[in-house]
Design a protein around this motif. Structure first.
Motif, PDB file in Angstrom:
ATOM      1  N   PHE A  81     -10.470  -2.637  44.666  1.00  0.00           N
ATOM      2  CA  PHE A  81     -11.645  -3.125  43.940  1.00  0.00           C
ATOM      3  C   PHE A  81     -11.216  -3.989  42.757  1.00  0.00           C
ATOM      4  CE2 PHE A  81     -13.292   0.704  45.978  1.00  0.00           C
ATOM      5  CZ  PHE A  81     -14.557   0.311  46.402  1.00  0.00           C
ATOM      6  N   GLU A  82     -12.130  -4.844  42.318  1.00  0.00           N
ATOM      7  CA  GLU A  82     -11.896  -5.629  41.104  1.00  0.00           C
ATOM      8  C   GLU A  82     -12.118  -4.756  39.869  1.00  0.00           C
ATOM      9  OE1 GLU A  82     -14.184  -9.189  40.807  1.00  0.00           O
ATOM     10  OE2 GLU A  82     -13.318 -10.084  42.615  1.00  0.00           O
ATOM     11  N   ILE A  83     -11.281  -4.938  38.853  1.00  0.00           N
ATOM     12  CA  ILE A  83     -11.510  -4.279  37.565  1.00  0.00           C
ATOM     13  C   ILE A  83     -12.620  -5.047  36.860  1.00  0.00           C
ATOM     14  CG2 ILE A  83     -10.520  -3.784  35.297  1.00  0.00           C
ATOM     15  CD1 ILE A  83      -7.790  -3.475  36.691  1.00  0.00           C
ATOM     16  N   PRO A  84     -13.718  -4.374  36.497  1.00  0.00           N
ATOM     17  CA  PRO A  84     -14.856  -5.091  35.900  1.00  0.00           C
ATOM     18  C   PRO A  84     -14.590  -5.524  34.461  1.00  0.00           C
ATOM     19  CG  PRO A  84     -15.257  -2.739  35.850  1.00  0.00           C
ATOM     20  CD  PRO A  84     -13.964  -2.928  36.608  1.00  0.00           C
ATOM     21  N   LYS A  85     -15.293  -6.552  34.052  1.00  0.00           N
ATOM     22  CA  LYS A  85     -15.253  -6.994  32.660  1.00  0.00           C
ATOM     23  C   LYS A  85     -16.428  -6.336  31.947  1.00  0.00           C
ATOM     24  CE  LYS A  85     -12.877 -11.396  33.395  1.00  0.00           C
ATOM     25  NZ  LYS A  85     -12.386 -11.044  34.712  1.00  0.00           N
ATOM     26  N   LEU A  86     -16.129  -5.542  30.923  1.00  0.00           N
ATOM     27  CA  LEU A  86     -17.169  -4.773  30.248  1.00  0.00           C
ATOM     28  C   LEU A  86     -17.846  -5.578  29.146  1.00  0.00           C
ATOM     29  CD1 LEU A  86     -15.389  -1.311  29.951  1.00  0.00           C
ATOM     30  CD2 LEU A  86     -17.056  -2.032  31.658  1.00  0.00           C
ATOM     31  N   SER A  87     -19.082  -5.187  28.881  1.00  0.00           N
ATOM     32  CA  SER A  87     -19.821  -5.802  27.782  1.00  0.00           C
ATOM     33  C   SER A  87     -19.402  -5.152  26.462  1.00  0.00           C
ATOM     34  CB  SER A  87     -21.323  -5.613  28.001  1.00  0.00           C
ATOM     35  OG  SER A  87     -21.613  -4.234  28.174  1.00  0.00           O
ATOM     36  N   LEU A  88     -20.099  -5.456  25.390  1.00  0.00           N
ATOM     37  CA  LEU A  88     -19.756  -4.918  24.078  1.00  0.00           C
ATOM     38  C   LEU A  88     -20.070  -3.427  23.978  1.00  0.00           C
ATOM     39  CD1 LEU A  88     -21.129  -7.804  21.825  1.00  0.00           C
ATOM     40  CD2 LEU A  88     -18.740  -7.363  22.407  1.00  0.00           C
ATOM     41  N   VAL A 147     -19.278   5.674  33.741  1.00  0.00           N
ATOM     42  CA  VAL A 147     -18.802   5.746  32.358  1.00  0.00           C
ATOM     43  C   VAL A 147     -18.027   4.473  32.048  1.00  0.00           C
ATOM     44  CG1 VAL A 147     -17.379   7.022  30.708  1.00  0.00           C
ATOM     45  CG2 VAL A 147     -18.642   8.274  32.473  1.00  0.00           C
ATOM     46  N   ASN A 148     -18.410   3.778  30.981  1.00  0.00           N
ATOM     47  CA  ASN A 148     -17.689   2.568  30.563  1.00  0.00           C
ATOM     48  C   ASN A 148     -16.505   2.970  29.688  1.00  0.00           C
ATOM     49  OD1 ASN A 148     -19.428   0.736  31.835  1.00  0.00           O
ATOM     50  ND2 ASN A 148     -20.853   0.799  30.128  1.00  0.00           N
ATOM     51  N   VAL A 149     -15.311   2.584  30.116  1.00  0.00           N
ATOM     52  CA  VAL A 149     -14.087   2.938  29.393  1.00  0.00           C
ATOM     53  C   VAL A 149     -13.533   1.688  28.718  1.00  0.00           C
ATOM     54  CG1 VAL A 149     -11.801   3.995  29.551  1.00  0.00           C
ATOM     55  CG2 VAL A 149     -13.624   4.726  31.118  1.00  0.00           C
ATOM     56  N   PHE A 150     -13.430   1.740  27.395  1.00  0.00           N
ATOM     57  CA  PHE A 150     -12.951   0.605  26.609  1.00  0.00           C
ATOM     58  C   PHE A 150     -11.578   0.923  26.018  1.00  0.00           C
ATOM     59  CE2 PHE A 150     -17.550   0.517  26.476  1.00  0.00           C
ATOM     60  CZ  PHE A 150     -17.879  -0.825  26.619  1.00  0.00           C
ATOM     61  N   TYR A 151     -10.642  -0.027  26.107  1.00  0.00           N
ATOM     62  CA  TYR A 151      -9.330   0.104  25.460  1.00  0.00           C
ATOM     63  C   TYR A 151      -9.337  -0.808  24.241  1.00  0.00           C
ATOM     64  CZ  TYR A 151      -7.648   3.018  29.173  1.00  0.00           C
ATOM     65  OH  TYR A 151      -7.492   4.085  30.034  1.00  0.00           O
TER      66      TYR A 151
END
Length: 238
Positions: A81-88, A147-151
């Motif tokens: 799968f593609e790694i998604p680009k998350l919003s703010l 769940v949106n995971v942000f680094y």
């Protein structure tokens, strides 16, 4: 049939640098793959011994599946799968933040806990294990789709936030006697060292899970276990 070049490209995705380079990750097993297929994640390739009846599907043998699997016992299918680009990041609601967690199983379990307790955003320091590590993806059992995971630079974020920051410590206030709001950031620390000094500076309220054993010799709780108890208390209080 799967080519040698495909095998090489897929097995490379077990390494973080190639996942970041290609913007791709792997998921294995029927349940996990179906969770991603039913989400907004974009499928690139699906290699399976039993058809899913989807585009980009390639039927392969069990022997071929073993060559590309990250599991000791491969489970029917592997998808890319593609790694998604998350919003703010939304600075509201209950948020969990992780300070340099290293164990893939712990991260996977915490992502599942966030899903269970309705926490939609998980903030990770850049030292935290990659959420697209195959072991993490497997441990989430599909919760990674919700769940949106942000680094991020966690130190900077906590310095700037207007939300109350709660930190899990051995010497904190008894969580069962604490006033816990619906909004806030719960910080969980590294498995061996807990919350780092740089992150500790931004903690507004130290909370702890009391020990009830007669001898009270248990050193600490597993970070995912502690996270489950603390999240339960946050939700029970609101």
């Amino acid at each position: 049939m799967i080519s040698k070049n495909q095998i090489k490209n897929i097995t490379r995705l077990q390494q973080k640098k190639y996942r970041q380079q290609e913007g791709l990750f792997i998921a294995e097993g029927v349940k996990v793959i179906n969770e991603f297929l039913n989400s907004t994640f974009k499928l690139v390739d699906l290699f399976t011994t039993k058809t899913f009846n989807v585009k980009n599907e390639t039927l392969i043998t069990e022997a071929e599946l073993k060559k590309i699997s990250a599991l000791k016992t491969p489970n029917t299918a592997l998808a890319v799968f593609e790694i998604p680009k998350l919003s703010l990041i939304e600075s509201k609601g209950l948020i969990v933040a992780l300070d340099a967690l290293r164990d893939p199983g712990n991260l996977g379990t915490i992502i599942r806990l966030c899903d269970w307790f309705g926490v939609k955003q998980l903030l990770c320091s850049k030292e935290t294990v990659d959420c697209f590590n195959p072991k993490v993806v497997q441990a989430t059992m599909g919760s990674l789709t919700r769940v949106n995971v942000f680094y991020i630079d966690l130190n900077h974020y906590l310095e700037e936030t207007k939300q109350t920051v709660f930190g899990a410590f051995m010497d904190g206030e008894n969580v069962y006697a604490s006033n816990l709001p619906a909004d806030g950031i719960l910080v969980l620390g590294n498995e061996a060292n807990g919350i780092s000094q740089s992150i500790e500076k931004h903690v507004n309220q130290r909370i702890s899970i009391p020990r009830f054993g007669d001898l009270q010799e248990t050193e600490s709780l597993n970070v995912a276990t502690a996270g489950a108890i603390l999240l339960s208390e946050f939700r029970r209080s609101n």
